[in-house]
Design an enzyme around this catalytic site. Sequence first.
Site, PDB file in Angstrom:
ATOM      1  N   HIS A 230       0.811  -1.213   0.000  1.00 30.03           N
ATOM      2  CA  HIS A 230       0.000   0.000   0.000  1.00 30.03           C
ATOM      3  C   HIS A 230       0.848   1.268   0.000  1.00 30.03           C
ATOM      4  O   HIS A 230       0.383   2.312  -0.455  1.00 30.03           O
ATOM      5  CB  HIS A 230      -0.948   0.015   1.207  1.00 30.03           C
ATOM      6  N   GLY A 231       2.041   1.210   0.527  1.00 27.53           N
ATOM      7  CA  GLY A 231       2.850   2.417   0.521  1.00 27.53           C
ATOM      8  C   GLY A 231       4.129   2.271   1.317  1.00 27.53           C
ATOM      9  O   GLY A 231       4.245   1.409   2.198  1.00 27.53           O
TER      10      GLY A 231
END
Length: 494
Positions: A339-340
């Site tokens: 996701h990041g």
Amino acid sequence: MIDVNKLLEILLYQKDDPILFNSAFFFYFFAIFLLCYLAVGRSKEGRVWVFTIFSLYFFYKACGMYVGLVILSAIVDFNLSRYIYDSESKRQQKGLLIISIVLNLGLLFFFKYTDFFIGIINDLHLGKVEPLKLLLPIGISFYTFENLSYTIDVYRREIKPVDNFMDYLFFLSFFPKLMMGPIVRAADFIPQISQPYVLDAEDIGKGMYLIIGGLFKKVVISDFINQNFVQYIFDDPSKHTGLECLLGVYGYALIIYCDFSGYSDMALGIARWTGFKIPPNFDSPYQSSSITEFWRRWHISLSSWLRDYLYIPLGGNRKGKVRQYINLGLTMLIGGFWHGASWNFIFWGAMHGSALAVDKVRLDWLKKRGGGVTGWAGTLLKIGGILLTFHFVCFCWVFFKATTFQDSWALLHQVVYDFQPGVWLELYNGYTAVFWVMLLGFVLHFLPKRTEQFTEHALSRVPVVGSVVIMVVFIWLLVQVKSSQPMMPIYLQF
């Protein structure tokens, strides 16, 4: 007289104004695309070329020259998959697969994680490296996973490689799912390319329901709550009471669901109108009575991808209970990192992985006892499970949403130590419309499935002219209530 400069400004990529499903430009884009697509509807090659050209232009409008990465990725994996399939040497097949994995993940790693690891090097005083401050290409996480699943499936001999390069480029660049998913697998999508384009009443009704519902969730619910309440809370939680912070977390739970599922629904609806059926990406996830059930209902395409291409290859549940729990934890930890590039996302993934492992222990225990409780006690336990699961997910959303750990703990500190329930009336008077929209959002989310099916069936019985009128009226109403500045989709950053 046409202002050429103004026209070019509209048609060319603008960094601060990417094309969005809820933007005015997209409605014109989609109308022109649909006319061209219908004009070549009887020709398979015509449909592929029209769709691919519009998809590549859509990607260009979303992130400029990074459109070249989609084309490059398609060229590389189209050829590697064919080499893998044609090779008679298992060693060579594995070597080519490793090349595909390294190239795909290397590209993703470079754009998404380089600055994160540069930050770690600097924080540990191992050197002084200037961050590259790279702009993350929109959709790279999604089409990277699609590339990987394709080459892995070819390697496993589960599918044959595509013969026509344009078919593969069409699959990879398919604009409805390009920016925010769902992650579509070649085995599900590519066989549909050669099928005749036939649009029946069910397709029209289902597509219209998904597009209207998706726009409503994104613009009316998500954007409104975010812009008028939640973003104030998360900007500086220490300035707000615990009650405000808690309601802000509930609001964010609704925002991220309506934002992401709204976009996914629009992608499914557009695909349906163009002759393609994409599996749903969400299934009322906050109705889940356990964290295991939640991950069967939330971001289904990512959950199933992680299961098939990470959890099972790690060993799944085939190497004993302890190893199974470790595999669950690792899968969700990597899912969080996907996701990041942030410690918050890693912590978020670790929390979900730990919860899944604990829930697996509970399920194994229930299985040994012959199942769960039934009757009224079972109903109460289910309701309790829904409330517990929802609040655990909300707790994790705090770390997902907050920029830093400090902000996350500041918000939780306010909820625990400075709740101040007495400010409720003042808070309600200040945010009346927001709270009613939040209530509407949760009510719609918990409606039974038959309500959705009834609406789809009703829309499928509306004549074509009536369908056009409904869409025009809905879009007009949307324009009246939408914010003047379009809110960027949350998952655009992933």
